[in-house]
Design a protein around this motif. Sequence first.
Motif, mmCIF file in Angstrom:
data_model
loop_
_atom_site.group_PDB
_atom_site.id
_atom_site.type_symbol
_atom_site.label_atom_id
_atom_site.label_comp_id
_atom_site.label_asym_id
_atom_site.label_seq_id
_atom_site.Cartn_x
_atom_site.Cartn_y
_atom_site.Cartn_z
ATOM 1 N N THR A 1 0.851 -1.187 0.000
ATOM 2 C CA THR A 1 0.000 0.000 0.000
ATOM 3 C C THR A 1 0.885 1.236 0.000
ATOM 4 O O THR A 1 2.120 1.136 0.127
ATOM 5 C CB THR A 1 -0.877 0.027 1.259
ATOM 6 N N GLY A 2 0.298 2.391 -0.114
ATOM 7 C CA GLY A 2 1.067 3.634 -0.062
ATOM 8 C C GLY A 2 1.828 3.777 1.232
ATOM 9 O O GLY A 2 2.987 4.188 1.263
ATOM 10 N N GLU A 3 1.170 3.386 2.322
ATOM 11 C CA GLU A 3 1.808 3.454 3.645
ATOM 12 C C GLU A 3 3.025 2.551 3.721
ATOM 13 O O GLU A 3 4.083 2.946 4.219
ATOM 14 C CB GLU A 3 0.787 2.994 4.697
ATOM 15 N N LEU A 4 2.864 1.319 3.241
ATOM 16 C CA LEU A 4 3.971 0.374 3.281
ATOM 17 C C LEU A 4 5.089 0.817 2.344
ATOM 18 O O LEU A 4 6.272 0.713 2.689
ATOM 19 C CB LEU A 4 3.503 -1.040 2.926
ATOM 20 N N ALA A 5 4.739 1.318 1.179
ATOM 21 C CA ALA A 5 5.751 1.794 0.230
ATOM 22 C C ALA A 5 6.580 2.911 0.845
ATOM 23 O O ALA A 5 7.813 2.936 0.706
ATOM 24 C CB ALA A 5 5.088 2.259 -1.062
ATOM 25 N N GLU A 6 5.914 3.807 1.553
ATOM 26 C CA GLU A 6 6.627 4.911 2.216
ATOM 27 C C GLU A 6 7.548 4.377 3.311
ATOM 28 O O GLU A 6 8.708 4.792 3.422
ATOM 29 C CB GLU A 6 5.634 5.902 2.805
ATOM 30 N N ALA A 7 7.044 3.444 4.107
ATOM 31 C CA ALA A 7 7.863 2.853 5.168
ATOM 32 C C ALA A 7 9.076 2.142 4.582
ATOM 33 O O ALA A 7 10.192 2.241 5.110
ATOM 34 C CB ALA A 7 7.026 1.884 6.000
ATOM 35 N N MET A 8 8.868 1.428 3.490
ATOM 36 C CA MET A 8 9.973 0.709 2.857
ATOM 37 C C MET A 8 10.998 1.673 2.273
ATOM 38 O O MET A 8 12.208 1.422 2.341
ATOM 39 C CB MET A 8 9.433 -0.233 1.781
ATOM 40 N N GLU A 9 10.548 2.771 1.716
ATOM 41 C CA GLU A 9 11.475 3.761 1.165
ATOM 42 C C GLU A 9 12.351 4.349 2.272
ATOM 43 O O GLU A 9 13.562 4.510 2.114
ATOM 44 C CB GLU A 9 10.700 4.869 0.453
ATOM 45 N N TYR B 1 18.715 0.170 5.556
ATOM 46 C CA TYR B 1 18.993 -1.227 5.236
ATOM 47 C C TYR B 1 19.313 -1.363 3.753
ATOM 48 O O TYR B 1 18.631 -2.068 3.017
ATOM 49 C CB TYR B 1 17.796 -2.122 5.580
ATOM 50 N N ALA B 2 20.328 -0.693 3.327
ATOM 51 C CA ALA B 2 20.699 -0.713 1.904
ATOM 52 C C ALA B 2 20.981 -2.137 1.442
ATOM 53 O O ALA B 2 21.583 -2.936 2.148
ATOM 54 C CB ALA B 2 21.925 0.169 1.674
ATOM 55 N N GLY B 3 20.497 -2.457 0.279
ATOM 56 C CA GLY B 3 20.795 -3.745 -0.319
ATOM 57 C C GLY B 3 19.798 -4.844 -0.020
ATOM 58 O O GLY B 3 19.897 -5.926 -0.597
ATOM 59 N N LEU B 4 18.861 -4.602 0.873
ATOM 60 C CA LEU B 4 17.864 -5.635 1.158
ATOM 61 C C LEU B 4 16.764 -5.603 0.105
ATOM 62 O O LEU B 4 16.336 -4.533 -0.318
ATOM 63 C CB LEU B 4 17.237 -5.433 2.536
ATOM 64 N N ASP B 5 16.289 -6.777 -0.288
ATOM 65 C CA ASP B 5 15.158 -6.826 -1.220
ATOM 66 C C ASP B 5 13.869 -6.559 -0.438
ATOM 67 O O ASP B 5 13.877 -6.420 0.790
ATOM 68 C CB ASP B 5 15.105 -8.161 -1.960
ATOM 69 N N GLY B 6 12.762 -6.472 -1.136
ATOM 70 C CA GLY B 6 11.495 -6.096 -0.527
ATOM 71 C C GLY B 6 11.096 -6.957 0.649
ATOM 72 O O GLY B 6 10.731 -6.454 1.714
ATOM 73 N N ALA B 7 11.136 -8.283 0.497
ATOM 74 C CA ALA B 7 10.719 -9.177 1.576
ATOM 75 C C ALA B 7 11.622 -9.027 2.798
ATOM 76 O O ALA B 7 11.139 -8.948 3.932
ATOM 77 C CB ALA B 7 10.719 -10.622 1.095
ATOM 78 N N ARG B 8 12.927 -8.977 2.571
ATOM 79 C CA ARG B 8 13.858 -8.840 3.707
ATOM 80 C C ARG B 8 13.717 -7.471 4.367
ATOM 81 O O ARG B 8 13.906 -7.333 5.577
ATOM 82 C CB ARG B 8 15.282 -9.079 3.236
ATOM 83 N N VAL C 1 10.832 -6.661 12.589
ATOM 84 C CA VAL C 1 11.676 -7.038 13.729
ATOM 85 C C VAL C 1 12.082 -5.802 14.527
ATOM 86 O O VAL C 1 12.032 -5.803 15.767
ATOM 87 C CB VAL C 1 12.911 -7.832 13.248
ATOM 88 N N GLU C 2 12.448 -4.726 13.830
ATOM 89 C CA GLU C 2 12.853 -3.505 14.530
ATOM 90 C C GLU C 2 11.685 -2.922 15.322
ATOM 91 O O GLU C 2 11.835 -2.522 16.472
ATOM 92 C CB GLU C 2 13.376 -2.469 13.542
ATOM 93 N N ARG C 3 10.507 -2.896 14.719
ATOM 94 C CA ARG C 3 9.334 -2.361 15.414
ATOM 95 C C ARG C 3 8.959 -3.237 16.594
ATOM 96 O O ARG C 3 8.572 -2.736 17.659
ATOM 97 C CB ARG C 3 8.163 -2.227 14.436
ATOM 98 N N ALA C 4 9.064 -4.547 16.438
ATOM 99 C CA ALA C 4 8.755 -5.456 17.546
ATOM 100 C C ALA C 4 9.687 -5.201 18.725
ATOM 101 O O ALA C 4 9.252 -5.237 19.887
ATOM 102 C CB ALA C 4 8.858 -6.906 17.082
ATOM 103 N N GLU C 5 10.953 -4.939 18.444
ATOM 104 C CA GLU C 5 11.904 -4.638 19.517
ATOM 105 C C GLU C 5 11.505 -3.344 20.229
ATOM 106 O O GLU C 5 11.571 -3.265 21.461
ATOM 107 C CB GLU C 5 13.321 -4.531 18.962
ATOM 108 N N GLU C 6 11.073 -2.331 19.471
ATOM 109 C CA GLU C 6 10.613 -1.084 20.090
ATOM 110 C C GLU C 6 9.409 -1.338 20.990
ATOM 111 O O GLU C 6 9.324 -0.803 22.100
ATOM 112 C CB GLU C 6 10.252 -0.061 19.018
#
Length: 81
Positions: free
Chosen positions: A13-21, A27-34, A41-46
């Motif tokens: 979604t637009g929200e997810l696309a923004e978060a991924m950007e 996290y340079a070099g990670l593909d979409g799924a990773r 994982v980072e949010r869960a730790e927070e």
Amino acid sequence: MPTAKKRHMVTETGELAEAMEIARRHYAGLDGARLIVALAVERAEELRERDDAERRALEELIGSSSYPGGYLEELREEWPE
């Protein structure tokens, strides 16, 4: 790849696309799924840290208030029957 683990389908979604950007900058070099896994994982730790802080705050409050002897009995006497 075959696996017995659960899989989750996610729509970008637009929200997810923004978060991924935003995450791509960190996290340079990670593909979409990773990238999505890294975000989760980072949010869960927070959230775990927030839960721990809330638990510690509650533990500090437990027993921090004391009432004078007979307080509850006096209070109950004021209750209508």
